[in-house]
Design an enzyme around this catalytic site. Structure first.
Site, PDB file in Angstrom:
ATOM      1  CE  LYS A  27      -2.861   0.558   3.654  1.00 43.47           C
ATOM      2  NZ  LYS A  27      -2.681   1.820   4.386  1.00 43.47           N
ATOM      3  CB  SER A  28       3.776   2.291   2.068  1.00 45.92           C
ATOM      4  OG  SER A  28       3.161   2.166   3.315  1.00 45.92           O
ATOM      5  CD  GLN A 175       0.454   7.947   7.529  1.00 42.82           C
ATOM      6  OE1 GLN A 175      -0.058   8.664   8.386  1.00 42.82           O
ATOM      7  NE2 GLN A 175      -0.169   6.913   7.005  1.00 42.82           N
ATOM      8  CG  ASP A 321       0.560  -0.191   9.421  1.00 42.05           C
ATOM      9  OD1 ASP A 321       0.193   0.654  10.265  1.00 42.05           O
ATOM     10  OD2 ASP A 321       0.952   0.123   8.284  1.00 42.05           O
TER      11      ASP A 321
END
Ligand code: S3P
Length: 440
Positions: A27-28, A175, A321
């Site tokens: 995803k990242s 982030q 995560d």
């Protein structure tokens, strides 16, 4: 966009995991491939792309800003870059669904544009803290409005002259780091970010791959504004955060033996492997090699007896995560597992400390939430009904828990599994989990 339909997972107790599987793309890296591809000069072809709802929100945002993006196949994306100064003002606000990565990284990227725009999200994203990016971006000269408590919607004022800064982040956040580096592309002078502990470095690696120099010195990453990005092909590895569910599942379910193909093993993401090994898991890293600047490997996992541990705090950002499913591993381990230094889990898609403790308690496990972690006594999981609070990783973690439960587990509010792992249900079924879904 997160779906409004409530999907319930009904998971039979027991079973074992088997076979070879290639799970969802990272995803990242998928988000970053779209962002850098859009700002590059030339055409970027992305393969192995995660077609999750989160990454599709990023994709739609760039289309709304005039970037031509096509998808010849589900996991293949062609981004026709417009250059650093080629984005156009979107006609509407940009809706980013459930995706914190989209909102935080886009805040930095958009702070340097000539136009204004507004970023919105679903009910979970609308509760998440954004001051962690808006405050340092303001130090660079950005103007970003949020609600009084610092939550979305964010209104980003364009036409600001950004200046490079050196920012020591109070929290370890990839982030925040990435947001500032993306703003730094548009700033005068040098932008440096210092992290208190290593966090995922996909932004730095991909910028380098796009020919944009990033100076890295220990915990510090710096770049100069005013350069250019050159399009580059991106082969996205499998997301270790999605593979993690099957690593834990195979570890806890007797008789399991699975091979997970092409998994990203960037050292800033491998906390799950280190923690599982400390707990006694049987994991083998095979065929390790590098693909486009990111290390990948196949991972074989066989069942083993896990033991409780005190999780080293240095591993927390490297597995940030993976804690929902690691708590399940702890519930199946012998003895006590203690997690500290993980207060960040309280501000993820849900409060993952409280929601996981509640769910484990429902299943008969003694799990005590603490302000910054949890204390879990390994035990026997019972049958029960769990509320995932719309958090994809909570829903998938309790699906894995069923492998060791005495009876069926029902999990409510699972539609958001599609944000990060759209084919989770079919892979889980193929691997050996008795999972059915119901739309309620
Ligand atoms: C991400 C960074 C992590 C992680 C998130 C994705 C990224 O957040 O939890 O799912 O792509 O940079 P933080 O950097 O806020 O810890």
């Amino acid at each position: 966009m997160s779906s409004t339909a409530n999907i319930q997972f009904c998971v039979q107790a027991g079973g074992k995991l088997q076979g070879e599987h290639r799970v969802a793309g990272d995803k990242s890296i998928s988000h970053r491939a779209l962002m850098l591809g859009a700002l590059a000069e030339g055409t970027t072809e992305v393969t192995g792309f995660l077609e999750g709802e989160d990454t599709l929100c990023t994709l739609a945002a760039f289309q709304a800003m005039g970037v031509n993006i096509s998808r010849p196949a589900a996991t293949q994306v062609i981004v026709h870059g417009v250059g650093l100064h080629g984005l156009q003002a979107p006609k509407q606000e940009l809706y980013l669904g459930n995706s914190g990565t989209s909102m935080r990284l886009l805040s930095g990227l958009l702070a340097g544009q000539a136009f204004d725009c507004t970023l919105t999200g679903d009910s979970s994203l609308s509760r998440r803290p954004m001051k962690r990016v808006s405050q340092p971006l303001a130090l660079m000269g950005a103007r970003i409005d949020s609600t009084e408590t610092g939550t979305p919607p964010l209104h980003i004022h364009g036409g600001q002259n950004l200046q490079g800064i050196t920012y020591a982040m109070p929290i370890a956040s990839a982030q925040v780091k990435s947001s500032l580096l993306l703003a730094g592309l548009y700033a005068q002078g040098t932008t440096c970010v210092i992290e208190p502990a290593p966090t995922r470095d996909h932004t730095e690696r991909m910028l380098t791959g796009f020919g944009y120099p990033v100076q890295r010195d220990g915990q510090k990453a710096c770049l100069q504004g005013g350069g250019k990005l050159t399009a580059s092909a991106i082969d996205v590895p499998v997301d270790i955060s999605s593979a993690a569910f099957f690593m834990v599942g195979a570890s806890i379910a007797e008789g399991s033996d699975v091979l997970l193909r092409h998994v990203g093993i960037n050292p800033t993401r491998t906390g799950i492997i280190d923690i599982l090994r400390l707990m006694g898991a049987n994991l083998e890293i095979l065929n390790a090699h590098e693909v486009g600047g990111e290390p990948v490997a196949d991972i074989r996992i066989r069942a083993s007896r896990l033991r409780g541990i005190h999780i080293p705090e240095a591993l927390v950002p490297l597995a940030i995560d993976e804690f929902p499913v690691l708590f399940v591993a702890a519930a199946c381990a012998e003895g006590e597992t203690v997690l500290t230094g993980a207060e960040e889990l309280r501000v993820k898609e849900s409060d993952r400390i409280q929601v996981m403790a509640d769910g484990l308690n429902t299943l008969g496990i003694n799990a005590k939430p603490t302000p910054d972690g949890m204390i879990i006594q390994g035990g026997q999981l019972r049958s029960g009904t769990i509320d995932s609070h719309g958090d994809h990783r909570i829903a998938m973690a309790f699906t894995i828990a069923a492998l060791r439960a005495q009876g069926e587990i029902l999990i409510n509010d699972c539609a958001n599994v599609a944000t990060s792992f759209p084919n989770f249900v079919s892979i889980a079924q193929t691997a050996g989990i008795g999972l059915e879904t119901k739309t309620v």
